[in-house]
Design an enzyme around this catalytic site. Structure first.
Site, mmCIF file in Angstrom:
data_model
loop_
_atom_site.group_PDB
_atom_site.id
_atom_site.type_symbol
_atom_site.label_atom_id
_atom_site.label_comp_id
_atom_site.label_asym_id
_atom_site.label_seq_id
_atom_site.Cartn_x
_atom_site.Cartn_y
_atom_site.Cartn_z
ATOM 1 N N GLU A 197 0.899 -1.166 0.000
ATOM 2 C CA GLU A 197 0.000 0.000 0.000
ATOM 3 C C GLU A 197 0.927 1.202 0.000
ATOM 4 O O GLU A 197 1.581 1.483 1.005
ATOM 5 C CB GLU A 197 -0.857 0.016 1.271
ATOM 6 C CG GLU A 197 -1.685 -1.231 1.488
ATOM 7 C CD GLU A 197 -3.017 -1.178 0.750
ATOM 8 O OE1 GLU A 197 -3.299 -0.135 0.110
ATOM 9 O OE2 GLU A 197 -3.737 -2.160 0.780
ATOM 10 N N CYS A 232 -1.837 9.318 3.031
ATOM 11 C CA CYS A 232 -1.617 8.836 1.665
ATOM 12 C C CYS A 232 -2.724 9.289 0.734
ATOM 13 O O CYS A 232 -2.561 9.260 -0.482
ATOM 14 C CB CYS A 232 -1.509 7.324 1.654
ATOM 15 S SG CYS A 232 -2.978 6.533 2.332
HETATM 16 P P1 NAD Z 1 8.716 4.660 4.549
HETATM 17 O O1 NAD Z 1 8.566 3.830 3.333
HETATM 18 O O2 NAD Z 1 9.939 5.462 4.718
HETATM 19 O O3 NAD Z 1 8.620 3.739 5.849
HETATM 20 C C1 NAD Z 1 7.542 2.831 6.043
HETATM 21 C C2 NAD Z 1 8.043 1.678 6.884
HETATM 22 O O4 NAD Z 1 9.053 0.966 6.145
HETATM 23 C C3 NAD Z 1 8.684 2.079 8.209
HETATM 24 O O5 NAD Z 1 8.321 1.150 9.207
HETATM 25 C C4 NAD Z 1 10.176 1.965 7.899
HETATM 26 O O6 NAD Z 1 10.953 1.701 9.045
HETATM 27 C C5 NAD Z 1 10.199 0.793 6.958
HETATM 28 N N1 NAD Z 1 11.384 0.734 6.088
HETATM 29 C C6 NAD Z 1 12.160 1.753 5.648
HETATM 30 N N2 NAD Z 1 13.161 1.288 4.872
HETATM 31 C C7 NAD Z 1 13.006 -0.057 4.808
HETATM 32 C C8 NAD Z 1 13.713 -1.109 4.139
HETATM 33 N N3 NAD Z 1 14.786 -0.864 3.393
HETATM 34 N N4 NAD Z 1 13.254 -2.366 4.277
HETATM 35 C C9 NAD Z 1 12.158 -2.638 5.014
HETATM 36 N N5 NAD Z 1 11.455 -1.687 5.682
HETATM 37 C C10 NAD Z 1 11.878 -0.414 5.572
HETATM 38 O O7 NAD Z 1 7.401 5.561 4.611
HETATM 39 P P2 NAD Z 1 7.012 6.670 5.691
HETATM 40 O O8 NAD Z 1 7.804 7.893 5.452
HETATM 41 O O9 NAD Z 1 7.035 6.075 7.059
HETATM 42 O O10 NAD Z 1 5.475 6.912 5.312
HETATM 43 C C11 NAD Z 1 5.057 7.799 4.340
HETATM 44 C C12 NAD Z 1 4.681 7.103 3.058
HETATM 45 O O11 NAD Z 1 3.721 6.075 3.316
HETATM 46 C C13 NAD Z 1 4.016 8.027 2.066
HETATM 47 O O12 NAD Z 1 4.512 7.792 0.779
HETATM 48 C C14 NAD Z 1 2.548 7.634 2.150
HETATM 49 O O13 NAD Z 1 1.792 7.940 0.997
HETATM 50 C C15 NAD Z 1 2.636 6.170 2.389
HETATM 51 N N6 NAD Z 1 1.399 5.667 2.991
HETATM 52 C C16 NAD Z 1 0.568 4.884 2.234
HETATM 53 C C17 NAD Z 1 -0.648 4.433 2.770
HETATM 54 C C18 NAD Z 1 -1.609 3.593 1.965
HETATM 55 O O14 NAD Z 1 -2.556 3.041 2.547
HETATM 56 N N7 NAD Z 1 -1.452 3.464 0.660
HETATM 57 C C19 NAD Z 1 -0.992 4.785 4.084
HETATM 58 C C20 NAD Z 1 -0.118 5.588 4.807
HETATM 59 C C21 NAD Z 1 1.087 6.011 4.255
#
Ligand code: NAD
Length: 479
Positions: free
Chosen positions: A258, A292
């Site tokens: 997502e 998001c």
């Molecule tokens: P992010 O991708 O930086 O982090 C999300 C999660 O992934 C965190 O728990 C982080 O620790 C983990 N992560 C980071 N690097 C990783 C790796 N290399 N391997 C595995 N896990 C890793 O995102 P964010 O900044 O926390 O959140 C914002 C983003 O999330 C925005 O783009 C937003 O649109 C999206 N989002 C989408 C939805 C949806 O339902 N589609 C909902 C909320 C947020």
């Protein structure tokens, strides 16, 4: 409504929760901050690779027993989980406000959605376990049986740490899976510790749900690449989702992602501008634009652009920014310096340098960012081409409906809106939009509700021959 009275919140510790027990930290403590004050109110440690591995192995051992329990038993435990959260309502609202920097309304939304998701899954698991297919052969009953996937790795972001975890945790557990959750670094308490405490208190069997707090590049990556997961379920940025999907493809691992979107809000030339402005402001600025589904691109037809902009600016200028725990405000702080730099330094400033005009806002006091309206935004500017994830409304003027549609479909979107006095015109426009969700004359997302059986189970086909059957040899059948 009067401001909330901040209570003396207890200090929280987010620990690894593995095999039904909270563990002593293996690394150094990392502070968890109140996002408005910057004051530490909790701490967590990164889970080690050994802990992630142990969590997955404990889940693997526990899962078949869990899957063998009755649907009613699982349903009861999910209800008990929901009660544990509901019983801590006031404490959790304050915690979510502090940990995410959202308003009381945002915290209520998040906790409410989490509880509802548990209750929905508790009901859905008792309703459907597959299908009976029409007989394709005389005397044959055909069953399509929903079977749990097994062990799910779950990685979630910081913006709705509890409800985004629950979106997969509740149906995942309900349908007989084990779940290993890695919460986001900025929100390990509401997104991890509290869920583990509630599940433990509700009486879930050991191992069926584990939490491994930690950062993305080490703990998250270790979990997402663990060879013994049946599904990795990821919510977060496109970039990280891409890495996880790449790894899943290489290893034939099932993956559910997502991701973010660069959502559009369209105002056609016959729209009710007061309604459009109110929805646009709501959709762009709720929780500081850090969702998001926030409207990131406001695409407006020229004949109504000035009036729409005036209506939006008037609303935005009435909005207040501050600490949502102690003041009655519309917007709280941005989640972190990194996020502020990303959208302000990385997207807003370069767009202003390229000719965008600040109609209001554009300044900040620490993490408290004035809601911002930018005009004269062109489709090449970074605020148009990238997901903003901050309280900024870029307005782009177009001459035709066709131009508006082309711009909407130029980028990946999750949720879009179109405003017009003519519902059929709106419907015709919506039908041509490529995103998953389009609202005509509104901007309010639908949350949960539908059955999630297919996302958290796979189908096993079983055929039962109920009448005697015999197969002649080929030679016999010739006579
Ligand atoms: P992010 O991708 O930086 O982090 C999300 C999660 O992934 C965190 O728990 C982080 O620790 C983990 N992560 C980071 N690097 C990783 C790796 N290399 N391997 C595995 N896990 C890793 O995102 P964010 O900044 O926390 O959140 C914002 C983003 O999330 C925005 O783009 C937003 O649109 C999206 N989002 C989408 C939805 C949806 O339902 N589609 C909902 C909320 C947020």
């Amino acid at each position: 409504m009067s401001p909330r009275q901040a209570t003396a919140l207890r200090d929280y510790e987010a620990r690894a929760y593995i095999g039904g027990a909270f563990e002593e930290p293996t690394g150094t403590w990392i502070p968890v901050l109140d996002k408005s004050t910057g004051i530490q109110f909790g701490r967590y440690t990164d889970s080690s690779a050994e802990q992630v591995d142990r969590a997955v192995r404990a889940a693997r051992i526990a899962q078949p027993h869990w899957a063998a329990t009755s649907a009613m038993e699982r349903s009861e435990l999910l209800r008990a989980f929901a009660s544990q959260l509901a019983n801590r309502h006031d404490e959790l609202i304050e915690l979510i406000i502090r940990e995410t920097g959202g308003t009381t309304e945002k915290a209520e939304e998040e906790l409410g959605q989490s509880i509802n998701q548990l209750l929905n899954s508790a009901t859905q698991v008792t309703e459907n376990a597959g299908a009976i297919l029409p007989p394709y052969k005389e005397g044959k009953i055909s069953l399509s049986r929903a079977v749990p996937l097994g062990v799910i790795g779950l990685i979630v972001p910081w913006n709705y740490p509890m409800s985004l975890a629950m979106r997969a945790l509740a149906p995942g557990l309900a349908y007989g899976n084990a779940v290993v959750l890695k919460p986001a670094e900025l929100t390990p308490i509401a997104g991890g510790q509290i869920l583990a405490e509630a599940a433990q208190a509700a009486g879930f069997p050991a191992g069926i749900f584990a939490v491994v707090p930690g950062d993305g590049p080490t703990t998250g990556r270790t979990l997402s690449e663990h060879p013994d997961l049946d599904l990795i379920h990821f919510t977060g940025s496109f970039e990280v989702g891409h890495q996880i999907a790449n790894f899943a493809a290489k290893s034939f691992r099932a993956v559910a992602t997502e991701l973010g979107g660069d959502n559009a809000f369209v105002v056609l030339d016959d729209a009710d501008l007061d309604q459009a402005a109110s929805a646009a402001v709501w959709s762009a600025l709720w929780y500081q634009g850090q969702t998001c589904i926030s409207a990131g691109r406001h695409i407006v037809m020229r004949s109504v652009a000035d009036a729409f902009t005036d209506a939006v600016v008037a609303r935005v200028e009435r909005m207040t920014v501050g600490n949502p725990l102690t003041d009655r405000v519309d917007l709280g702080p941005i989640i972190s310096e990194t996020q502020l730099d990303r959208f302000h330094g990385g997207l807003v400033r370069p767009s202003i340098d390229a000719g965008a005009k600040v109609a209001t806002g554009g300044t900040h006091d620490g993490l408290f960012y004035r809601p911002t309206v930018l005009t004269a935004v062109t489709p090449e500017m970074p605020v148009f081409t990238e997901e903003i994830f901050g309280p900024v409304m870029p307005i782009t003027v177009v001459d035709t409906e066709a131009e508006a549609l082309e711009l909407v479909n130029r980028h990946r979107t999750l949720m879009n809106s179109v405003f017009t006095a003519d519902s059929m015109r709106g419907l015709a426009f919506a039908e041509k939009v490529k995103g998953n969700e389009v609202h005509v004359n509104d901007a309010y997302a639908r949350h949960g509700g539908e059955g999630q059986l297919d996302g958290f189970t796979h189908r096993q086909w079983i055929g039962i021959q109920t009448t005697p059957t015999s197969y002649p040899t080929w030679a016999e059948s010739q006579h």
